[in-house]
Motif scaffolding. Structure first.
Motif, PDB file in Angstrom:
ATOM      1  N   ALA A   1      -2.761   2.768  -5.836  1.00 44.43           N
ATOM      2  CA  ALA A   1      -2.398   2.932  -4.430  1.00 44.43           C
ATOM      3  C   ALA A   1      -1.953   1.622  -3.798  1.00 44.43           C
ATOM      4  O   ALA A   1      -1.224   1.629  -2.809  1.00 44.43           O
ATOM      5  CB  ALA A   1      -3.566   3.503  -3.635  1.00 44.43           C
ATOM      6  N   ALA A   2      -2.403   0.494  -4.356  1.00 45.74           N
ATOM      7  CA  ALA A   2      -2.114  -0.809  -3.748  1.00 45.74           C
ATOM      8  C   ALA A   2      -1.803  -1.834  -4.825  1.00 45.74           C
ATOM      9  O   ALA A   2      -2.373  -1.802  -5.922  1.00 45.74           O
ATOM     10  CB  ALA A   2      -3.294  -1.277  -2.907  1.00 45.74           C
ATOM     11  N   VAL A   3      -0.912  -2.763  -4.482  1.00 51.46           N
ATOM     12  CA  VAL A   3      -0.511  -3.824  -5.410  1.00 51.46           C
ATOM     13  C   VAL A   3      -0.611  -5.159  -4.693  1.00 51.46           C
ATOM     14  O   VAL A   3      -0.181  -5.293  -3.541  1.00 51.46           O
ATOM     15  CB  VAL A   3       0.924  -3.605  -5.927  1.00 51.46           C
ATOM     16  N   VAL A   4      -1.168  -6.136  -5.379  1.00 49.68           N
ATOM     17  CA  VAL A   4      -1.291  -7.501  -4.879  1.00 49.68           C
ATOM     18  C   VAL A   4      -0.518  -8.421  -5.807  1.00 49.68           C
ATOM     19  O   VAL A   4      -0.661  -8.339  -7.035  1.00 49.68           O
ATOM     20  CB  VAL A   4      -2.773  -7.945  -4.833  1.00 49.68           C
TER      21      VAL A   4
ATOM     22  N   LEU B   1       0.852  -1.191   0.000  1.00 42.21           N
ATOM     23  CA  LEU B   1       0.000   0.000   0.000  1.00 42.21           C
ATOM     24  C   LEU B   1       0.883   1.234   0.000  1.00 42.21           C
ATOM     25  O   LEU B   1       1.745   1.386   0.882  1.00 42.21           O
ATOM     26  CB  LEU B   1      -0.910   0.002   1.224  1.00 42.21           C
ATOM     27  N   ARG B   2       0.664   2.120  -0.950  1.00 45.61           N
ATOM     28  CA  ARG B   2       1.411   3.369  -1.014  1.00 45.61           C
ATOM     29  C   ARG B   2       1.066   4.240   0.192  1.00 45.61           C
ATOM     30  O   ARG B   2      -0.111   4.440   0.511  1.00 45.61           O
ATOM     31  CB  ARG B   2       1.052   4.108  -2.310  1.00 45.61           C
ATOM     32  N   VAL B   3       2.103   4.758   0.850  1.00 44.97           N
ATOM     33  CA  VAL B   3       1.914   5.668   1.978  1.00 44.97           C
ATOM     34  C   VAL B   3       2.158   7.111   1.551  1.00 44.97           C
ATOM     35  O   VAL B   3       1.422   8.018   1.916  1.00 44.97           O
ATOM     36  CB  VAL B   3       2.837   5.279   3.156  1.00 44.97           C
ATOM     37  N   ASP B   4       3.217   7.328   0.807  1.00 47.42           N
ATOM     38  CA  ASP B   4       3.506   8.645   0.250  1.00 47.42           C
ATOM     39  C   ASP B   4       4.348   8.453  -1.011  1.00 47.42           C
ATOM     40  O   ASP B   4       4.445   7.331  -1.526  1.00 47.42           O
ATOM     41  CB  ASP B   4       4.189   9.562   1.273  1.00 47.42           C
ATOM     42  N   GLU B   5       4.946   9.525  -1.488  1.00 46.82           N
ATOM     43  CA  GLU B   5       5.648   9.482  -2.768  1.00 46.82           C
ATOM     44  C   GLU B   5       6.807   8.501  -2.779  1.00 46.82           C
ATOM     45  O   GLU B   5       7.150   7.941  -3.823  1.00 46.82           O
ATOM     46  CB  GLU B   5       6.164  10.895  -3.103  1.00 46.82           C
TER      47      GLU B   5
ATOM     48  N   SER C   1      -7.176   1.011  -4.166  1.00 45.44           N
ATOM     49  CA  SER C   1      -7.211   0.688  -2.741  1.00 45.44           C
ATOM     50  C   SER C   1      -6.782  -0.757  -2.570  1.00 45.44           C
ATOM     51  O   SER C   1      -6.780  -1.545  -3.528  1.00 45.44           O
ATOM     52  CB  SER C   1      -8.624   0.881  -2.176  1.00 45.44           C
ATOM     53  N   VAL C   2      -6.427  -1.113  -1.344  1.00 44.11           N
ATOM     54  CA  VAL C   2      -6.101  -2.509  -1.046  1.00 44.11           C
ATOM     55  C   VAL C   2      -7.294  -3.398  -1.361  1.00 44.11           C
ATOM     56  O   VAL C   2      -7.159  -4.467  -1.974  1.00 44.11           O
ATOM     57  CB  VAL C   2      -5.688  -2.656   0.430  1.00 44.11           C
TER      58      VAL C   2
END
Length: 244
Positions: free
Chosen positions: A100-103, A34-38, A180-181
């Motif tokens: 924003a999210a990668v699985v 999950l991306r938190v910031d840049e 999103s996740v």
């Protein structure tokens, strides 16, 4: 570790357990980020007492930067380290601002269908509307069955993926990218469902046929409140006692 990220760590941990419960990552391979910031992301890491995705807790979700270094003091303490395929996540996040999210998961039915020459196609309708719409847009296949352990290989995968939400990895699994996740996981579940149905139809001697255009046009968009929020609560509910 930073307390303010605790709810996000729980979310990513839940996602890992959902993948395991659905059989998409029922061993110790696979991960969610999950991306938190840049420059930083939360990702499932392996520690000295690794047991597999079904037993993931928030403590297994660590903050790292795009180069795999600790994203804050203490994040990789205790013998934790990011997955070998971290570049699979970070290259998507570097090149796809919409994500924003990668699985990354290893669904056996997705692998089997691809190796059998069966593409992920919109073969159903109202049975699974989100998966049908996803398949109608195309699910590309990265043709190399390799461990995506560096930016070169990850770049090849991302190029194959293009702007699509999911890419199948031949002889390997899949990568799903979402806003999103929850959406990234649910996309993976939908693709797996289509692969499993396709194998059953072909195994029964049937022929796969895409949903007619008229039927596709009549499928309603039930909205994210139903397609994502309700679906995600269902997935968490299925975990039952597995939730930590």
């Amino acid at each position: 570790m930073s307390a303010e990220l605790a709810p996000l760590r729980t979310l990513v941990a839940d996602a890992c357990r959902v993948l395991a419960a659905r059989g998409l990552a029922d061993g110790f391979l696979g991960h969610v980020s999950l991306r938190v910031d840049e420059r930083r992301l939360l990702v499932r890491c392996r520690g000295p007492e690794e047991r597999g995705l079904a037993f993931t807790t928030g403590a297994d979700i660590r903050l790292v930067d795009l180069d795999g270094q600790a994203g804050a003091a203490g994040e990789l303490d205790g013998g934790y380290g990011p997955p070998n395929e971290l570049p699979l996540h970070t290259e998507v996040l570097r090149t796809r601002p919409d994500v924003a999210a990668v699985v990354h998961a290893h669904p056996p039915d997705v692998v089997a269908a691809d190796l059998a020459g069966i593409a992920i196609r919109p073969i159903v309708g109202a049975f699974d509307i989100p998966a049908t719409r996803l398949a109608a847009g195309g699910v590309p296949v990265y043709p190399r069955g390799v461990l995506i352990r560096d930016r070169r290989l990850a770049g090849e995968m991302v190029a194959t993926m293009g702007d699509r939400p999911v890419v199948v990895l031949r002889g390997h699994g899949l990568t799903s990218a979402g806003e999103s996740v929850e959406s990234a996981v649910l996309q993976a579940v939908g693709v797996d469902r289509l692969a499993r149905l396709s194998l059953r139809v072909v195994g029964a001697g049937g022929t796969l046929t895409d949903l007619p255009d008229a039927d596709m046009a009549d499928l309603p968009d039930l909205g994210t409140a139903f397609n994502t929020s309700v679906a995600w609560r269902h997935e968490l509910g299925r975990l039952g006692g597995m939730r930590a």
